[in-house]
Design a protein around this motif. Structure first.
Motif, mmCIF file in Angstrom:
data_model
loop_
_atom_site.group_PDB
_atom_site.id
_atom_site.type_symbol
_atom_site.label_atom_id
_atom_site.label_comp_id
_atom_site.label_asym_id
_atom_site.label_seq_id
_atom_site.Cartn_x
_atom_site.Cartn_y
_atom_site.Cartn_z
ATOM 1 N N TYR A 146 0.814 -1.209 0.000
ATOM 2 C CA TYR A 146 0.000 0.000 0.000
ATOM 3 C C TYR A 146 0.852 1.265 0.000
ATOM 4 N N THR A 147 1.866 1.306 0.863
ATOM 5 C CA THR A 147 2.729 2.475 0.970
ATOM 6 C C THR A 147 4.089 2.043 1.501
ATOM 7 N N ALA A 148 5.107 2.255 0.696
ATOM 8 C CA ALA A 148 6.450 1.809 1.079
ATOM 9 C C ALA A 148 6.987 2.611 2.261
ATOM 10 N N ALA A 149 6.935 3.927 2.162
ATOM 11 C CA ALA A 149 7.478 4.770 3.235
ATOM 12 C C ALA A 149 6.671 4.600 4.519
ATOM 13 N N GLY A 150 5.364 4.551 4.390
ATOM 14 C CA GLY A 150 4.504 4.385 5.564
ATOM 15 C C GLY A 150 4.735 3.057 6.261
ATOM 16 N N SER A 151 4.990 2.018 5.486
ATOM 17 C CA SER A 151 5.228 0.709 6.087
ATOM 18 C C SER A 151 6.525 0.723 6.902
ATOM 19 N N LEU A 152 7.542 1.423 6.406
ATOM 20 C CA LEU A 152 8.799 1.510 7.150
ATOM 21 C C LEU A 152 8.651 2.322 8.432
ATOM 22 N N VAL A 153 7.924 3.416 8.338
ATOM 23 C CA VAL A 153 7.704 4.254 9.529
ATOM 24 C C VAL A 153 6.887 3.483 10.566
ATOM 25 N N PHE A 154 5.775 2.909 10.137
ATOM 26 C CA PHE A 154 4.925 2.174 11.079
ATOM 27 C C PHE A 154 5.638 0.929 11.604
ATOM 28 N N GLY A 155 6.401 0.272 10.745
ATOM 29 C CA GLY A 155 7.172 -0.892 11.184
ATOM 30 C C GLY A 155 8.182 -0.541 12.248
ATOM 31 N N THR A 156 8.843 0.602 12.105
ATOM 32 C CA THR A 156 9.806 1.052 13.107
ATOM 33 C C THR A 156 9.126 1.329 14.442
ATOM 34 N N ILE A 157 7.969 1.947 14.391
ATOM 35 C CA ILE A 157 7.213 2.213 15.623
ATOM 36 C C ILE A 157 6.809 0.900 16.291
ATOM 37 N N VAL A 158 6.357 -0.056 15.498
ATOM 38 C CA VAL A 158 5.961 -1.363 16.039
ATOM 39 C C VAL A 158 7.169 -2.085 16.625
ATOM 40 N N TRP A 159 8.304 -2.028 15.955
ATOM 41 C CA TRP A 159 9.537 -2.652 16.448
ATOM 42 C C TRP A 159 9.878 -2.108 17.827
ATOM 43 N N PHE A 160 9.877 -0.786 17.958
ATOM 44 C CA PHE A 160 10.185 -0.167 19.248
ATOM 45 C C PHE A 160 9.158 -0.555 20.308
ATOM 46 N N ALA A 161 7.883 -0.484 19.955
ATOM 47 C CA ALA A 161 6.824 -0.762 20.930
ATOM 48 C C ALA A 161 6.881 -2.209 21.422
ATOM 49 N N VAL A 162 7.043 -3.158 20.507
ATOM 50 C CA VAL A 162 7.094 -4.565 20.895
ATOM 51 C C VAL A 162 8.314 -4.827 21.777
ATOM 52 N N SER A 163 9.462 -4.318 21.382
ATOM 53 C CA SER A 163 10.684 -4.527 22.165
ATOM 54 C C SER A 163 10.560 -3.906 23.548
ATOM 55 N N ALA A 164 10.043 -2.693 23.617
ATOM 56 C CA ALA A 164 9.898 -2.009 24.906
ATOM 57 C C ALA A 164 8.890 -2.725 25.806
ATOM 58 N N LEU A 165 7.776 -3.158 25.238
ATOM 59 C CA LEU A 165 6.770 -3.856 26.048
ATOM 60 C C LEU A 165 7.297 -5.194 26.563
ATOM 61 N N LEU A 166 8.029 -5.915 25.725
ATOM 62 C CA LEU A 166 8.598 -7.183 26.172
ATOM 63 C C LEU A 166 9.657 -6.957 27.241
ATOM 64 N N TRP A 167 10.464 -5.904 27.089
ATOM 65 C CA TRP A 167 11.482 -5.599 28.094
ATOM 66 C C TRP A 167 10.813 -5.243 29.425
ATOM 67 N N ARG A 168 9.753 -4.457 29.354
ATOM 68 C CA ARG A 168 9.041 -4.078 30.588
ATOM 69 C C ARG A 168 8.400 -5.314 31.235
ATOM 70 N N ALA A 169 7.826 -6.197 30.428
ATOM 71 C CA ALA A 169 7.227 -7.424 30.962
ATOM 72 C C ALA A 169 8.299 -8.295 31.604
ATOM 73 N N ARG A 170 9.474 -8.366 30.981
ATOM 74 C CA ARG A 170 10.582 -9.142 31.550
ATOM 75 C C ARG A 170 11.028 -8.536 32.872
ATOM 76 N N SER A 171 11.136 -7.214 32.903
ATOM 77 C CA SER A 171 11.551 -6.543 34.140
ATOM 78 C C SER A 171 10.521 -6.764 35.238
#
Length: 82
Positions: free
Chosen positions: A38-63
């Motif tokens: 659908y959108t190349a640039a949008g997919s990269l931006v949204f993917g980066t946000i998802v990457w950060f959010a998933v990693s941060a949430l998993l780190w917080r859950a681990r902590s």
């Protein structure tokens, strides 16, 4: 804390961070794969946000899980008592 034990703890923390970051990277890949048509640039931006959010949430859950599994004086809980 002695140097050897401190080094092992640092390596364990580094490995845990790498594993959680890899889970975030997998989420990034899925988002980019789905949205790239659908959108190349949008997919990269949204993917980066998802990457950060998933990693941060998993780190917080681990902590949070680590805090639950510790004794009052800060040593990890061991069923064997050691």
């Amino acid at each position: 804390m002695k140097g050897g034990k401190r080094g092992k703890n640092a390596a364990a923390l580094d490995a845990a961070g790498a594993g959680l970051g890899a889970a975030g990277l997998a989420a990034f890949g899925v988002v980019v794969w789905v949205l790239a048509q659908y959108t190349a640039a949008g997919s990269l931006v949204f993917g980066t946000i998802v990457w950060f959010a998933v990693s941060a949430l998993l780190w917080r859950a681990r902590s949070h899980a680590r805090v639950i599994g510790t004794r009052r004086h800060g040593t990890p809980f061991s069923p064997g008592g050691t």
